[in-house]
Each structure stands twice: as structure tokens, then as C-alpha cells.
Design a protein around this motif. Structure first.
Motif, mmCIF file in Angstrom:
data_model
loop_
_atom_site.group_PDB
_atom_site.id
_atom_site.type_symbol
_atom_site.label_atom_id
_atom_site.label_comp_id
_atom_site.label_asym_id
_atom_site.label_seq_id
_atom_site.Cartn_x
_atom_site.Cartn_y
_atom_site.Cartn_z
ATOM 1 N N ASP A 136 0.848 -1.189 0.000
ATOM 2 C CA ASP A 136 0.000 0.000 0.000
ATOM 3 C C ASP A 136 0.882 1.238 0.000
ATOM 4 O OD1 ASP A 136 -2.517 -1.442 0.424
ATOM 5 O OD2 ASP A 136 -1.702 -1.861 2.411
ATOM 6 N N VAL A 137 0.449 2.264 -0.702
ATOM 7 C CA VAL A 137 1.151 3.543 -0.707
ATOM 8 C C VAL A 137 0.093 4.638 -0.805
ATOM 9 C CG1 VAL A 137 1.516 3.532 -3.220
ATOM 10 C CG2 VAL A 137 3.048 4.854 -1.741
ATOM 11 N N GLY A 138 0.319 5.755 -0.093
ATOM 12 C CA GLY A 138 -0.672 6.813 -0.119
ATOM 13 C C GLY A 138 -0.107 8.151 0.297
ATOM 14 N N VAL A 139 -0.881 9.192 0.046
ATOM 15 C CA VAL A 139 -0.517 10.551 0.433
ATOM 16 C C VAL A 139 -1.783 11.261 0.891
ATOM 17 C CG1 VAL A 139 -0.774 11.514 -1.895
ATOM 18 C CG2 VAL A 139 0.774 12.607 -0.249
ATOM 19 N N ARG A 140 -1.605 12.181 1.847
ATOM 20 C CA ARG A 140 -2.743 12.912 2.391
ATOM 21 C C ARG A 140 -2.332 14.353 2.685
ATOM 22 N NH1 ARG A 140 -6.942 11.213 6.633
ATOM 23 N NH2 ARG A 140 -7.605 13.167 7.504
ATOM 24 N N TYR A 141 -3.249 15.270 2.384
ATOM 25 C CA TYR A 141 -3.064 16.681 2.726
ATOM 26 C C TYR A 141 -4.214 17.067 3.643
ATOM 27 C CZ TYR A 141 -3.130 21.724 2.474
ATOM 28 O OH TYR A 141 -3.145 23.049 2.818
ATOM 29 N N GLU A 142 -3.901 17.815 4.705
ATOM 30 C CA GLU A 142 -4.931 18.273 5.636
ATOM 31 C C GLU A 142 -4.706 19.730 5.986
ATOM 32 O OE1 GLU A 142 -6.754 17.312 10.057
ATOM 33 O OE2 GLU A 142 -5.158 16.060 9.263
ATOM 34 N N HIS A 143 -5.791 20.494 5.972
ATOM 35 C CA HIS A 143 -5.772 21.896 6.403
ATOM 36 C C HIS A 143 -6.686 22.003 7.613
ATOM 37 C CE1 HIS A 143 -5.762 26.287 6.156
ATOM 38 N NE2 HIS A 143 -7.053 26.205 6.423
ATOM 39 N N GLN A 144 -6.158 22.521 8.737
ATOM 40 C CA GLN A 144 -6.935 22.651 9.961
ATOM 41 C C GLN A 144 -7.052 24.111 10.365
ATOM 42 O OE1 GLN A 144 -4.836 20.420 12.945
ATOM 43 N NE2 GLN A 144 -5.601 18.466 12.217
ATOM 44 N N ASP A 145 -8.241 24.500 10.806
ATOM 45 C CA ASP A 145 -8.491 25.832 11.368
ATOM 46 C C ASP A 145 -9.048 25.657 12.771
ATOM 47 O OD1 ASP A 145 -7.837 27.703 9.280
ATOM 48 O OD2 ASP A 145 -9.554 26.915 8.176
ATOM 49 N N TYR A 146 -8.247 26.053 13.774
ATOM 50 C CA TYR A 146 -8.693 25.999 15.169
ATOM 51 C C TYR A 146 -9.413 27.293 15.527
ATOM 52 C CZ TYR A 146 -6.070 21.767 16.089
ATOM 53 O OH TYR A 146 -5.614 20.485 16.068
ATOM 54 N N ALA A 147 -10.338 27.220 16.496
ATOM 55 C CA ALA A 147 -11.083 28.399 16.933
ATOM 56 C C ALA A 147 -10.137 29.457 17.490
ATOM 57 C CB ALA A 147 -12.122 28.017 17.981
ATOM 58 N N THR A 148 -9.110 29.027 18.207
ATOM 59 C CA THR A 148 -8.085 29.948 18.702
ATOM 60 C C THR A 148 -6.751 29.508 18.119
ATOM 61 O OG1 THR A 148 -7.727 28.595 20.671
ATOM 62 C CG2 THR A 148 -9.292 30.421 20.858
ATOM 63 N N GLY A 150 -3.815 29.972 14.675
ATOM 64 C CA GLY A 150 -3.816 30.023 13.221
ATOM 65 C C GLY A 150 -4.046 28.673 12.576
ATOM 66 N N PRO A 151 -4.100 28.679 11.276
ATOM 67 C CA PRO A 151 -4.308 27.432 10.542
ATOM 68 C C PRO A 151 -3.039 26.566 10.547
ATOM 69 C CG PRO A 151 -4.015 29.243 9.016
ATOM 70 C CD PRO A 151 -4.032 29.835 10.395
ATOM 71 N N LEU A 152 -3.240 25.265 10.427
ATOM 72 C CA LEU A 152 -2.148 24.298 10.325
ATOM 73 C C LEU A 152 -2.361 23.474 9.071
ATOM 74 C CD1 LEU A 152 -2.094 22.975 14.003
ATOM 75 C CD2 LEU A 152 -0.490 24.576 12.977
ATOM 76 N N ASN A 153 -1.277 23.152 8.389
ATOM 77 C CA ASN A 153 -1.322 22.315 7.200
ATOM 78 C C ASN A 153 -0.401 21.117 7.399
ATOM 79 O OD1 ASN A 153 -3.017 24.033 5.485
ATOM 80 N ND2 ASN A 153 -1.304 25.443 5.655
#
Length: 171
Positions: A136-148, A150-153
Motif C-alpha cells: 500500500d502507498v498513499g498521500v494525504r493533505y490536511e488543512h486545519q483551522d482551530y477556533a483559537t 492560526g491554521p495548520l497544514n
């Protein structure tokens, strides 16, 4: 027509017990999928669940195939996890490819400062090399926005080679 459609809906009540407190919330899942061709399927998914970080991690890792689980802060608080997604899957004799897009929102019961909105994109390929070995091989991108805060990628990759040693044993 040779198209196969599947509609699945279920619901209930969930209880989470944390530090002598009990929290209750509605749980539901709606899944609609359609076979586009004999080897391709598209699915739409919507769900809601009252949970905590440990239970969510356990659900993501309790799968027979690799998972590209999301990065999370473990606060120990209950939250309502809502997610909406679309998934495309190609399945051939020994090869499978899956692409997914998901939007998720976590609303914390006790402290809204932990609230989170996430967007995911992932691609996973699986190949049966021989009757007892899978890769198996894979890739994932995630963008997170917390209420307090900044955003995290996040961008993550995974690969594994699984060998079926015996009838019930995999390495």
C-alpha cells in the motif's frame, strides 16, 4: 440499467463518560454510493458522532487496511464530530486506487476554544503482489483551522508491505 446504488442510513444516541460526567448526543451516518462502471464506485458520506479524541483514534486505527489518520490535539474533552465527504474507488483484480475529499468539524462540549474545522484530500493505492503479499502507498493533505490560533497544514505519506504468514497472522 446495470448500475448498482446503495443507500445506508443509521442513527442512535451515544454516551461518553469522562471524569464522572456523562455526555449524550445524537449519532448518525448516511452513505450513498453508486457503481459507475464495474470497476469504479463513487460514494457520498455524512456523519455525526459524540466522541472524544481517544475513541476517534481507536476507530481510525481499527481497520484491516492502512489509515492515514489525522493529526489531533488530545484535550480529553467530549466533542461532536461532523464530517461530509466524497470518495472515488477503482478496483481491479489485484489493484485498488482510492481518492477522497472530506470536510470535518469538531465542536467541543465544554470549551469551544478547541473547536476545529478540517479539510482533507487523500490518495491511496493498494497492490496485491502475490497471494500472500500486499503493498500500500498513499498521500494525504490536511488543512486545519482551530477556533483559537492560526491554521495548520499537514502533508503525510504512508507505505506498508503486508505479508500473510498464516491464516490469521500478518506481518
Amino acid at each position: 440499467s446495470n448500475t448498482v446504488r446503495v443507500f445506508d442510513a443509521s442513527g442512535g444516541i451515544t454516551e461518553v463518560h469522562i471524569n464522572n460526567q456523562t455526555f449524550r448526543g445524537g449519532t448518525w451516518v448516511v452513505n450513498l454510493s453508486r457503481l459507475i462502471t464495474p470497476s469504479q464506485r463513487i460514494s457520498l458520506l455524512a456523519s455525526q458522532q459524540l466522541t472524544d479524541t481517544v475513541n476517534l483514534l481507536r476507530q481510525n486505527l481499527n481497520q484491516a487496511v492502512p489509515s492515514d489518520t489525522a493529526e489531533r490535539l488530545a484535550s480529553g474533552q467530549p466533542f461532536t464530530n461532523r464530517s461530509y465527504g466524497v470518495d472515488w474507488r477503482f478496483q481491479a483484480n489485484r489493484t485498488a486506487i482510492e481518492a477522497s475529499l472530506v470536510y470535518a468539524k469538531q465542536s467541543y462540549v465544554l470549551d469551544p476554544a478547541f473547536n476545529l474545522q478540517s479539510k482533507f484530500a487523500s490518495l491511496l493505492a493498494a497492490r496485491q503482489i502475490n497471494p500472500v503479499m500486499n503493498w500500500d502507498v498513499g498521500v494525504r493533505y490536511e488543512h486545519q483551522d482551530y477556533a483559537t490560533g492560526g491554521p495548520l497544514n499537514y502533508t503525510s505519506a504512508l507505505t506498508d508491505l503486508r505479508w500473510q504468514v498464516g491464516r490469521k497472522v500478518e506481518l
